[in-house]
Motif scaffolding. Structure first.
Motif, short mmCIF file in Angstrom:
data_model
loop_
_atom_site.label_atom_id
_atom_site.label_comp_id
_atom_site.label_asym_id
_atom_site.label_seq_id
_atom_site.Cartn_x
_atom_site.Cartn_y
_atom_site.Cartn_z
N LYS A 153 -0.04 4.13 0.48
CA LYS A 153 -0.50 5.39 1.01
C LYS A 153 0.53 5.73 2.24
O LYS A 153 0.33 6.94 2.64
CB LYS A 153 -1.88 4.88 1.78
N TYR A 194 -9.03 -6.67 5.02
CA TYR A 194 -8.15 -5.78 5.59
C TYR A 194 -8.12 -6.31 7.09
O TYR A 194 -9.00 -5.99 7.87
CB TYR A 194 -8.26 -4.54 5.43
N ARG A 207 -15.31 -1.94 9.19
CA ARG A 207 -15.15 -0.81 8.44
C ARG A 207 -16.16 -1.06 7.21
O ARG A 207 -17.36 -1.31 7.29
CB ARG A 207 -13.63 -0.46 8.08
N THR A 226 2.72 0.33 6.04
CA THR A 226 3.56 1.05 6.80
C THR A 226 4.93 0.36 7.20
O THR A 226 5.84 1.05 7.43
CB THR A 226 2.70 1.06 8.37
N SER A 280 -1.55 -6.55 6.52
CA SER A 280 -1.28 -5.36 7.22
C SER A 280 0.18 -5.42 7.58
O SER A 280 0.72 -6.67 7.60
CB SER A 280 -2.25 -5.15 8.33
N HIS A 328 0.78 -1.27 -0.05
CA HIS A 328 -0.16 -0.03 -0.01
C HIS A 328 1.04 1.10 -0.02
O HIS A 328 1.56 1.46 0.97
CB HIS A 328 -0.94 -0.16 1.33
N ALA A 357 -7.93 -0.06 -3.26
CA ALA A 357 -8.23 -0.61 -2.29
C ALA A 357 -9.39 -0.01 -1.67
O ALA A 357 -9.57 0.45 -0.45
CB ALA A 357 -7.45 -1.37 -1.33
#
Ligand SMILES: Cc1ncc(COP(=O)(O)O)c(C=O)c1O
Length: 365
Positions: A42, A170, A140, A233, A213, A40, A83
């Motif tokens: 982000k 996720y 979520r 991350t 994750s 990811h 996503a």
């Protein structure tokens, strides 16, 4: 040669040795377990770092926003996953343009998002891959395992311009260091088995099962049937990841270099970064209650922020903190902190080797 002493503060520094080690460790893990890596973007929002991930074996990149997809297309990603359920005519139009440049997959959990995309993809003569999003405990987006998820997948399988590829979930609720974390992780395995059975019975494809994750990264092989993971991350890590046992302090690659601009009271120091530098993300690791870790003197407590001021309690500090000192602080949540910065300075020791523009920052649409 530019050194970190030449930089104005606050400045977001990334230790290149640590970044490279984080990338290598994850690439090796994925290779060892036969998992596709679609990290990811982000977290870094920076095409050059996306390129580093691709150069080390990532199959593509994941993003949340159409604007991020447009920016990250510049990384040369041959494959991109959005996503996030994208809604709205102009966003579908923009996604079609992305799909005309790179293989595109979108994860979604509702028929309106699929229908709009289908209309645009069919008119544009492209096939967009779809992953239906399952909720395996985070609460979520995503549909719970069961009939609704299968019905949506079946409907999408019949839509022109779309190619049903499988499933996305996720596991953002799983903290393996906390009580109940292991049980929550094991439940995901049971949920997945149930979804696989439903899909098989309905004759629906499961070519892609996308999870992952950072806190669960190196446990991904324990979940049945996963084909790919999307950690984000892990490139930089942060205080939250340390608190969750996902990494050590020595694996935190990013920090904000600040300057002490005032020492107005005994035991107090003010640095030139607050919520507009670190973000006002409420995440505060249990146990610390702080807004970040002062790496130069971890006994200095970063206990409060206003917009441009960071408040340090230096009563217990091991060093005498003076006006003009530069202190590096690891943010609690690096993804939201990166979004505040124009540049990332890639450093090795004192040397500034790279200046990367955070091209995806603020791409909210
Ligand atoms: C859908 C999705 N996939 C993957 C990730 C990456 O997870 P992490 O930040 O734990 O690396 C996120 C993070 O928010 C996400 O929302």
């Amino acid at each position: 040669m530019t050194t970190i002493r030449d930089l104005e503060t606050p400045a977001l520094l990334v230790d290149l040795d640590r970044l490279e080690a984080n990338l290598a460790r994850t690439a090796d893990y994925c290779a060892e377990h036969g998992l596709r890596l679609r990290p990811h973007a982000k977290t870094h929002k920076t095409p050059d770092i996306g390129r580093m991930q691709l150069d080390r074996g990532a199959a593509g990149l994941t993003v949340a926003k159409v604007g991020e997809a447009e920016v990250m297309a510049a990384s040369g990603a041959p494959d991109m996953l959005v996503a996030y359920p994208v809604l709205g005519e102009s966003k579908w139009r923009r996604l079609l343009e992305v799909a005309q440049r790179t293989a595109l997959t979108v994860a979604l959990d509702n028929a309106p998002a699929a229908r709009g995309l289908s209309r645009h993809a069919a008119a544009g003569g492209v096939a967009i891959g779809i992953l239906v999003e399952a909720d395996v405990g985070m609460g979520r987006c995503g549909l719970a395992p069961g009939g609704g998820l299968v019905d949506l997948a079946r409907e999408i399988a019949g839509m022109p311009g779309l190619r049903l590829d499988g499933l996305m979930f996720y596991p953002g609720h799983v903290n393996l260091a906390a009580p109940g974390g292991e049980a929550a992780f094991e439940k995901i395995g049971r949920d997945l088995e149930r979804i696989y059975d439903d899909f098989r019975r309905a004759g629906l494809p499961l070519n892609t099962v996308s999870g992952g994750s950072t806190p669960t990264l190196f446990h991904s092989h324990r979940l049945p049937g996963l084909t790919e993971i999307r950690p984000g991350t892990y490139v930089f890590n942060d205080c939250m990841q340390v608190a969750m046992g996902a990494c050590e302090w020595a694996q935190c690659a990013a920090s904000v270099m600040t300057t002490v601009v005032s020492t107005p009271r005994e035991g107090a120091a003010i640095v030139d970064g607050g919520s507009k530098t670190f973000s006002s993300d409420p995440a505060r690791p249990a146990g610390s209650g702080l807004y970040g870790r002062v790496t130069d003197d971890p006994a200095a407590g970063f206990y409060k922020m206003s917009e441009e001021h960071g408040f340090l309690d230096v009563r217990e500090a091991e060093t005498k903190i003076r006006i003009g000192d530069r202190l590096r602080i690891i943010p609690n949540h690096i993804c939201t902190a990166v979004n505040m910065h124009e540049n990332i300075y890639g450093v090795r020791g004192e040397a500034v080797e790279k200046v990367w523009k955070v091209e995806g920052r603020g791409k909210l649409q």
